[in-house]
Design an enzyme around this catalytic site. Structure first.
Site, PDB file in Angstrom:
ATOM      1  N   THR A  73      29.840  -0.873   2.852  1.00 49.55           N
ATOM      2  CA  THR A  73      31.131  -0.675   2.191  1.00 49.55           C
ATOM      3  C   THR A  73      32.142  -0.068   3.145  1.00 49.55           C
ATOM      4  OG1 THR A  73      30.175  -0.457  -0.017  1.00 49.55           O
ATOM      5  CG2 THR A  73      32.304   0.584   0.343  1.00 49.55           C
ATOM      6  N   GLN A 193      24.821  -9.396   2.533  1.00 52.70           N
ATOM      7  CA  GLN A 193      23.657 -10.076   1.951  1.00 52.70           C
ATOM      8  C   GLN A 193      22.951 -10.976   2.958  1.00 52.70           C
ATOM      9  OE1 GLN A 193      22.304  -9.657  -1.171  1.00 52.70           O
ATOM     10  NE2 GLN A 193      23.820  -8.041  -1.463  1.00 52.70           N
ATOM     11  N   HIS A 215      20.101  -1.106   4.529  1.00 58.33           N
ATOM     12  CA  HIS A 215      19.091  -1.072   3.473  1.00 58.33           C
ATOM     13  C   HIS A 215      18.933  -2.396   2.731  1.00 58.33           C
ATOM     14  CE1 HIS A 215      21.565  -0.451  -0.362  1.00 58.33           C
ATOM     15  NE2 HIS A 215      22.471  -0.431   0.597  1.00 58.33           N
ATOM     16  N   THR A 251      29.990  12.304  13.684  1.00 53.59           N
ATOM     17  CA  THR A 251      28.759  12.290  14.470  1.00 53.59           C
ATOM     18  C   THR A 251      27.894  11.112  14.040  1.00 53.59           C
ATOM     19  OG1 THR A 251      28.818  14.692  14.679  1.00 53.59           O
ATOM     20  CG2 THR A 251      26.705  13.608  15.101  1.00 53.59           C
ATOM     21  N   CYS A 337      29.656  -2.435 -14.682  1.00 54.61           N
ATOM     22  CA  CYS A 337      29.635  -1.726 -15.958  1.00 54.61           C
ATOM     23  C   CYS A 337      30.394  -0.425 -15.787  1.00 54.61           C
ATOM     24  CB  CYS A 337      28.196  -1.454 -16.399  1.00 54.61           C
ATOM     25  SG  CYS A 337      28.070  -0.728 -18.045  1.00 54.61           S
TER      26      CYS A 337
END
Length: 395
Positions: A73, A193, A215, A251, A337
């Site tokens: 992001t 993705q 991740h 950092t 949501c």
């Protein structure tokens, strides 16, 4: 009676840490401040730069073009806002930001802030049309002049995701990159993705920036990567220390960088075999979906084999995921949501899907831990879950 283990089918949101990444991070646990001039600082810097070099080689970039961030992001925000500001610096009339309506909020909300935020920045969103499969429609874009009229004097940037986070459908980024290059317009690609799931060659693609998130491919959380071409004009909104080419101050997370490099290397090594395996898993689940009356499938090839996005008309997406949760399966709707109100996916809305159908969306995404036995169990559960969700009705 022993309960069955839970099935995690939300790998598009986050994937478990790969053993290779965990081991690499353990070996680097003593790394502290890579900016320090003392020995431990130099040791940390060496680990950081080795990781940068490895990632650059894996993604077809130069080491200096690899910028470590705190997330995908953040990488998207730096790229979208920074390129927009950079284009305006070069060309005061550059105001158009060309993007499809299917972008992840990391990109979409950055564009909204530039175009309609609290400050009068003077940017204008120009939407790239998408077809019924949620793929950018280049023929229609040409027909209505969206790309034909682009120029460095008028257009601040073009941005398009590599693969959609909901459907998994792959976008024509190569064709868009060629157009952007011909027009002299910078282009950003959200590849969050795709990295680790599809071969990527940054230089060959010819784009200006590309965002990734560790991740998603088995690396550590809170670590992202921004590939930024050497000659990219980016006026980053992040200030405070001039680290990472001045694009991302703070950092640098050495542990995260080391884990990211190890995870990406493992993902690239296993990619071909893993994609073939996941294709078989998705096909098995798709077989069950085809037996559900009225079910609509939104994932269409070319797509990431890890993704399967569908709708069950007459059912609420929230009901579907709650019933699956009770049965031991972790899944998502793919929609946003807020304040407890289920909202139809903006991706499906951009595709022209009716709101009532879009509200019945379900996203199943698979990864390294997903087995064919998991697919069999999901396939067994889905028809019953669909029936129960429909019986519960729409809110």
């Amino acid at each position: 009676m022993t309960s069955q283990p839970r099935i995690y089918a939300d790998h598009a949101a986050s994937s478990p840490l790969r053993p290779e990444a965990a081991e690499a991070m353990r070996e680097a646990e003593s790394a502290l401040n890579p900016a320090g001039q003392y020995r431990t600082g130099r040791d940390a810097r060496r680990l950081l730069e080795e990781s940068r070099e490895q990632i650059a080689e894996l993604l077809g970039a130069d080491p200096v073009e690899v910028i470590f961030t705190a997330s995908g992001t953040e990488a998207d925000n730096i790229a979208v806002q920074g390129l927009a500001f950079g284009s305006r610096k070069l060309h005061p009339t550059a105001s158009d930001i060309i993007a499809p309506g299917i972008e992840h909020p990391a990109v979409g909300e950055s564009i909204d802030w530039l175009c309609t935020g609290p400050l009068p920045l003077g940017y204008r969103r120009v939407e790239l049309p998408v077809d019924e499969n949620g793929r950018v429609d280049l023929a229609k874009a040409d027909q209505i002049g969206v790309l034909k009229n682009a120029s460095s004097e008028q257009t601040a940037l073009i941005t398009c995701m590599w693969a959609n986070n909901e459907t998994g459908n792959i976008q024509p980024v190569s064709e868009l990159a060629t157009i952007a290059t011909d027009k002299g317009v910078p282009m950003h690609v959200d590849a969050v993705q795709a990295v680790g799931r599809a071969p990527i060659d940054f230089h060959r693609l010819g784009i200006t920036t590309l965002a990734a998130s560790a991740h998603k491919f088995g690396g550590p959380r809170s670590t992202g990567v921004l590939l930024a071409r050497r000659d990219a004009k980016i006026l980053s909104p992040l200030k405070g220390g001039n680290q990472e080419r001045g694009l991302r101050s703070g950092t640098v997370n050495v542990h995260g960088a080391v884990g990211t490099a190890a995870a990406l290397a493992a993902a690239q090594r296993d990619m071909a075999a893993e994609n073939e395996r996941l294709q078989g898993i998705r096909d098995r689940v798709l077989g069950a979906v085809s037996g559900i009356e009225g079910a609509r499938v939104w994932t269409h090839d070319p797509s990431l084999p890890s993704h399967l996005h569908l709708s069950i008309p007459g059912a609420e997406g929230d009901s579907l995921i709650m019933l699956l949760d009770a049965a031991g399966v972790d899944a998502s709707t793919g929609s946003a949501c807020a304040a407890g109100v289920n909202r139809a996916s903006h991706v499906l809305a951009a595709m022209g899907v009716d709101v009532e159908v879009a509200r019945g969306a379900l996203r199943l995404t698979f990864g390294s831990e997903t087995t064919m036995a998991d697919a069999e169990r999901i396939a067994e559960l889905l028809p019953r879950v669909a029936e129960q969700a429909r019986a519960a009705g729409m809110a």
